[in-house]
Design an enzyme around this catalytic site. Structure first.
Site, PDB file in Angstrom:
ATOM      1  N   ALA A  18       6.607 -17.916 -12.022  1.00 33.44           N
ATOM      2  CA  ALA A  18       8.021 -18.264 -11.871  1.00 33.44           C
ATOM      3  C   ALA A  18       8.777 -17.124 -11.205  1.00 33.44           C
ATOM      4  CB  ALA A  18       8.635 -18.562 -13.237  1.00 33.44           C
ATOM      5  N   CYS A 100       3.041 -20.658 -20.514  1.00 32.51           N
ATOM      6  CA  CYS A 100       4.154 -19.740 -20.263  1.00 32.51           C
ATOM      7  C   CYS A 100       4.670 -19.155 -21.581  1.00 32.51           C
ATOM      8  CB  CYS A 100       5.304 -20.442 -19.541  1.00 32.51           C
ATOM      9  SG  CYS A 100       6.713 -19.342 -19.246  1.00 32.51           S
ATOM     10  N   GLY A 225      -2.782 -13.604 -10.774  1.00 29.12           N
ATOM     11  CA  GLY A 225      -1.334 -13.626 -10.940  1.00 29.12           C
ATOM     12  C   GLY A 225      -0.727 -12.308 -10.532  1.00 29.12           C
ATOM     13  N   ARG A 226      -0.470 -11.444 -11.512  1.00 33.51           N
ATOM     14  CA  ARG A 226       0.225 -10.181 -11.247  1.00 33.51           C
ATOM     15  C   ARG A 226      -0.562  -9.244 -10.323  1.00 33.51           C
ATOM     16  NH1 ARG A 226       1.157  -7.491 -16.474  1.00 33.51           N
ATOM     17  NH2 ARG A 226      -0.852  -8.452 -16.953  1.00 33.51           N
TER      18      ARG A 226
END
Length: 322
Positions: A18, A100, A225-226
């Protein structure tokens, strides 16, 4: 990897982060070898109510496919209703967010909160599968709500029974948020207990960490992801290592700055400079991470007001690090 009738080439996908995985970033990651991408998570309630922002988030371009749209919510009927609108953008698959950890999502019954309600989660999957018709449905979960309730195996089995065609497992609990460690064992247990593809997620930042996830879990695919923040080339590194055993180094500062500017230009092209440059500040700070003098550069980058200013800073950073 095969997700229903969808064939995926490559090794790793971009996670649906997000506020990060917008069209500009998704397209950039695909250009570096991301096997598929997923939209930022979208509120099923917002979609059902005709919310303009929710509709904007689900737009997919042809240059980023295969691509999925991720939805979240806690009510099966509303989740199913939102699918009617989601299908208008012709996603290659629809993903359900059950992982999430953000308080505003999990605190309202969506995201990782569903890890505490396996039957409701299963009902949601069933309703979305029914609404999607021939479009594959996937589910993203965590290892559990906390260390006392590691129920990813139960959740994955339920998802498969309800018709999901793949499951992504982030090897952390909701309680952990993004703190270490990542539980590879729970991902391995999920893989042993379901026949649909299992995608491993959590702290994959380069080729060796990708290989370690595959070795430890026997999962079918990877999601980053990160590890891609300010580093869209991580997909090239993972592909080179897993496919050819080659370790690609981090690009030089000059290349990092070139990609940063390209990325920010894309954001501003799609969202307009006024909105885009403000959203770009965090991305610019990630690109500067690890560069000599990064703290000072990040301060300057956090106050960006125009693409022209960014270009000047990029030139300065390159010059001072050559």
């Amino acid at each position: 990897m095969q997700i229903g009738n969808l064939k995926i080439q490559g090794c790793a996908a971009l996670a649906p982060m997000a506020g990060v995985a917008d069209r500009a970033f998704r397209e950039l990651c695909v250009s570096y070898g991301a096997a598929y991408v997923v939209s930022e998570m979208i509120s099923s309630k917002g979609v059902s109510m005709g919310d303009r922002k929710s509709k904007a988030l689900m737009q997919l371009s042809e240059s980023e496919r295969p691509a999925g749209v991720q939805i979240f919510g806690s009510e099966p009927e509303i989740m199913a209703e939102s699918v009617k609108t989601v299908l208008r953008v012709s996603p290659d698959f629809v993903d359900i967010n059950m992982g999430c950890p953000a308080p505003k999502i999990a605190g309202n019954g969506g995201g990782a909160s569903l890890m505490r309600h396996p039957q409701l989660a299963k009902d949601i999957v069933q309703s979305v599968v029914d609404a999607c018709g021939n479009v594959p449905v996937t589910v993203k979960i965590r290892s559990g709500w906390d260390f006392d309730s590691l129920n990813a195996v139960e959740m994955a089995k339920n998802a498969q029974e309800a018709g999901a065609l793949a499951v992504t497992v982030h090897g952390r609990t909701r309680q952990q948020m993004y703190a270490p460690p990542v539980n590879h064992q729970i991902i391995a247990e999920v893989k042993k207990n379901v026949s649909i593809p299992v995608i491993g997620n959590g702290d994959i930042v380069d080729g060796p960490s990708a290989a370690q996830m595959l070795e430890d879990t026997n999962c079918d695919f990877l999601m980053v992801g990160r590890g891609a923040l300010g580093r869209p080339w991580v997909f090239s590194q993972i592909n080179a290592y897993l496919q050819h055993g080659i370790i690609l180094p981090e690009p030089p500062v000059s290349e990092r700055m070139r990609v940063m500017v390209e990325h920010v230009r894309k954001i501003c092209e799609y969202k307009g400079e006024r909105i885009g440059i403000r959203e770009a500040r965090k991305h610019a700070a990630w690109y500067a991470k690890g560069i000599r003098g990064a703290a000072k550069y990040r301060k300057d980058l956090s106050m960006l007001e125009s693409v022209e200013q960014l270009e000047e800073l990029a030139f300065k950073i390159t010059k001072e690090n050559t």
